[in-house]
Structure formats: C-alpha cells, structure tokens
Scaffold this active site. Structure first.
Site, PDB file in Angstrom:
ATOM      1  CE1 TYR A 173       7.360  -8.203   3.296  1.00  0.00           C
ATOM      2  CE2 TYR A 173       6.005  -7.698   5.200  1.00  0.00           C
ATOM      3  CZ  TYR A 173       6.123  -8.177   3.918  1.00  0.00           C
ATOM      4  OH  TYR A 173       4.991  -8.604   3.252  1.00  0.00           O
ATOM      5  CG  LEU A 199      -5.803   0.898  -1.029  1.00  0.00           C
ATOM      6  CD1 LEU A 199      -5.400   1.934   0.011  1.00  0.00           C
ATOM      7  CD2 LEU A 199      -7.140   1.270  -1.657  1.00  0.00           C
ATOM      8  N   GLY A 200      -3.527  -1.377  -4.762  1.00  0.00           N
ATOM      9  CA  GLY A 200      -2.561  -1.408  -5.856  1.00  0.00           C
ATOM     10  C   GLY A 200      -1.281  -0.674  -5.524  1.00  0.00           C
ATOM     11  NE  ARG A 201       3.136  -4.079  -5.110  1.00  0.00           N
ATOM     12  CZ  ARG A 201       2.328  -5.034  -5.542  1.00  0.00           C
ATOM     13  NH1 ARG A 201       1.251  -4.701  -6.239  1.00  0.00           N
ATOM     14  NH2 ARG A 201       2.560  -6.302  -5.282  1.00  0.00           N
ATOM     15  N   GLY A 202      -0.933   1.826  -3.670  1.00  0.00           N
ATOM     16  CA  GLY A 202      -1.216   3.257  -3.681  1.00  0.00           C
ATOM     17  C   GLY A 202      -1.722   3.770  -5.005  1.00  0.00           C
ATOM     18  CB  SER A 251      -4.561   5.136  -2.601  1.00  0.00           C
ATOM     19  OG  SER A 251      -3.701   6.140  -3.127  1.00  0.00           O
TER      20      SER A 251
END
Length: 331
Positions: free
Chosen positions: A56, A206-209, A212
């Site tokens: 990362y 959250l599905g990458r936002g 959300s």
C-alpha cells in the site's frame, strides 16, 4: 464492541475491523493527521483488527500505522498484513512473488516499518501462479514457529487452494471481497471455510463507496483514485448500480439507519464467523460505520434487502479485467 473469533484457530477480534488502504492514497489524497486520528478513534471505540499490506503506497501505510499505534499496548490490537504484490515506481503492479525466500524478506521489512516484533495475521495478497501454495504456507509456518507471525491467513483464493493451504497449516481466516454487490464467495468458498473452521474477513463491504449512500452519478474522482478505472463506476454501469442503492436507501430509512450501516450490518449478519472490514479514512466515516455493529437485522429486513439488491444485480466486474484472472472467485 462485540467480539468475534476468526475460525477455530484464529484470534478473537472486534466485530468490525479497520482497513487502512485508503489512508495511503488508493482513493485519492488522504490527510495524514486525520488518518492517524481515525486509527486512534477506532482503537478507542474498541476496534482491535487493523488490516494493511506492505505494498500500500510502497510501505507508506505500514509507516503510517506505526505512527498511529506508537505508545499503544501491543496486545490491544491485531495486525493483519498482506504481502507479495510487486510494485514499480509508477502506478502499476508487476505481478506476484510468494516464494519462501520472498516471504521472509517481505516479513522482515513489514516488521521494521510497523515497529513490532510480530504480525498477528500474515497472508499472501494473491495466489502466485508460479509457486505452489504449499511452499508459501510452509514458509509462513516457519515464521509462526519462530514467533514472528501468530496466525496464517489467505486472501482472494478459491476453495481448492484453501484446502491445500489448510492441509499444511491451519488457516485462521480468508480475506476476500464480500458485500451486497459481490457475493461469489457464497457458492463454494464460504461453505468450504465453514467446513474447515476458517473465518472470513470481508473487505469492500461498501463496494469501495459505491453502496455507501454517499456516491452519485457524475462524481468526479481525485487524481490517484483507483475507482476511476473500476468497471462498476464507469458510465452506464454506475447509473444502474446507483438504482440499487436507491432501493437500499428505502430499506435503510424504514430501519432508521444509513445506507452504509445497513450494508455493513448485512455482511455481519451472514454469520458469526465473518468480520467486515471498513476502509474509513476519516473519523466522520468511522463514526457512521461503528453503529452497524449494534444493528440487528430480522428475517423480514434481510428479505427486503434481498429484494432491493438481488444477488448478481450489480453491473460491471469488481476489478478491471487485467486483475480479474488473479482472483479465486468472480463477482
């Protein structure tokens, strides 16, 4: 904060974990001070599981966590670390390396950057197609025997690979994407985990936002935000996917919670052996996520959620096509 145990051999951790990837620019620029404050807020709220990876931002995330965790009781939190994804000086990835000698090398760097003498859960980020999983797991087992690692984890592998790894050393948990719009794990992987007594840490809840409740069509991504290349966020797909979120919002409103809280609670409700990871990079988003651990979903709630977001309803792959072949399961 409720506690869940990762499988039959893994550690007891908070029922909600903190994924730190977004604190290192995966979704655009992040504020370092706010990131550190978010980690502190998570720990103070009882979150004990923190997930990172050595790749990362090329070690940035581990160094950030070392700063945030400095002075904290090492026994008060559990570090989950992924390794093996190769990077270059640019934005791309250069394959995988899960050779036994690479395992020890990556681990040595992570221990130093994190400022700790052990990793609680250590896992290859993806299956290295050139190295038998037995060799990779064997090398991690040696590090467990030496005291540098506490538990073996896996990430994004299929049921057959899980069985092969578990035969060499008990696997504590599998980290894999699992959400209302990513449910491929339910077919074979989740039953295999339960048969073998292995936990699941779910990322992307959250599905990458996307689910959300804070994303909208035409949302401009910041430079460096990987969602700009995600099929589910592309024009044509995102509009359809947001209709699912609109339907989910009706259920959330009736339940008296936010869309994000409902989506997180749905993952947690799929079994006591599942721990959702939330990639909050601000205290505001963390504060919204935390109440999801106290949200009880009835059978009627779950049925309404299923109507709003049926399995397989999302459009677009969960990763760009170049990455899909490296996953153990699909969407």
């Amino acid at each position: 904060m409720q506690i869940r145990t990762l499988g039959s051999t893994g550690p007891a951790v908070s029922a909600l974990g903190l994924g730190a990837m977004a604190m290192s620019g995966a979704y655009g620029e992040a504020d370092r001070a706010e990131s550190v404050a978010t980690v502190h807020a998570a720990l103070d709220a009882g979150v004990t599981l923190i997930d990172t990876a050595d790749f990362y931002a090329m070690g940035h995330n581990e160094l950030l966590l070392a700063e945030a965790l400095r002075g904290r009781d090492r026994d008060s939190y559990r570090l989950s670390v992924k390794f093996g994804m190769l990077r270059g000086p640019g934005p791309g990835f250069g394959g995988h390396d899960a050779r036994p000698e690479a395992v020890q090398n990556f681990l040595a760097y992570s221990l130093t950057r994190l400022g700790t003498d052990h990793i609680d859960l250590y896992r290859p980020a993806r299956l290295d197609p050139t190295v038998p999983i037995e060799e990779t797991v064997g090398a991690i087992k040696e590090m467990i025997d030496a005291g540098y690692v506490r538990h073996l984890g896996l990430s994004e592998v299929d049921a057959a690979t899980i069985r092969r790894a578990h035969a060499v050393h008990p696997v504590a948990d599998l980290q894999i994407e699992y959400s209302l719009i990513s449910r491929a794990v339910e077919a074979e992987v989740l039953p295999t985990l339960r048969e073998l007594g292995i936990g699941l840490t779910a990322y992307g809840v959250l599905g990458r936002g996307l689910i959300s409740g804070h994303w909208s069509a035409g949302h401009a991504t910041d430079p460096g935000d990987g969602r700009g290349f995600s099929p589910r966020f592309t024009s044509g797909n995102v509009e359809h996917n947001l209709t699912l979120v609109a339907a989910l919002r009706q259920v959330a409103d009736a339940k008296g919670c936010t869309v994000a809280q409902l989506a997180i609670a749905w993952v947690a409700a799929q079994g006591e052996d599942i721990v959702p990871l939330v990639g909050a990079r601000t205290r505001e988003r963390l504060s919204e996520a935390l109440p999801a651990t106290e949200l009880t979903l009835t059978a009627d709630d779950l049925a309404e959620i299923e109507k709003a977001v049926p399995r397989g309803a999302a459009r677009g792959d969960r990763y760009p096509s170049a990455f899909m072949s490296g996953l153990g399961v699909g969407n």
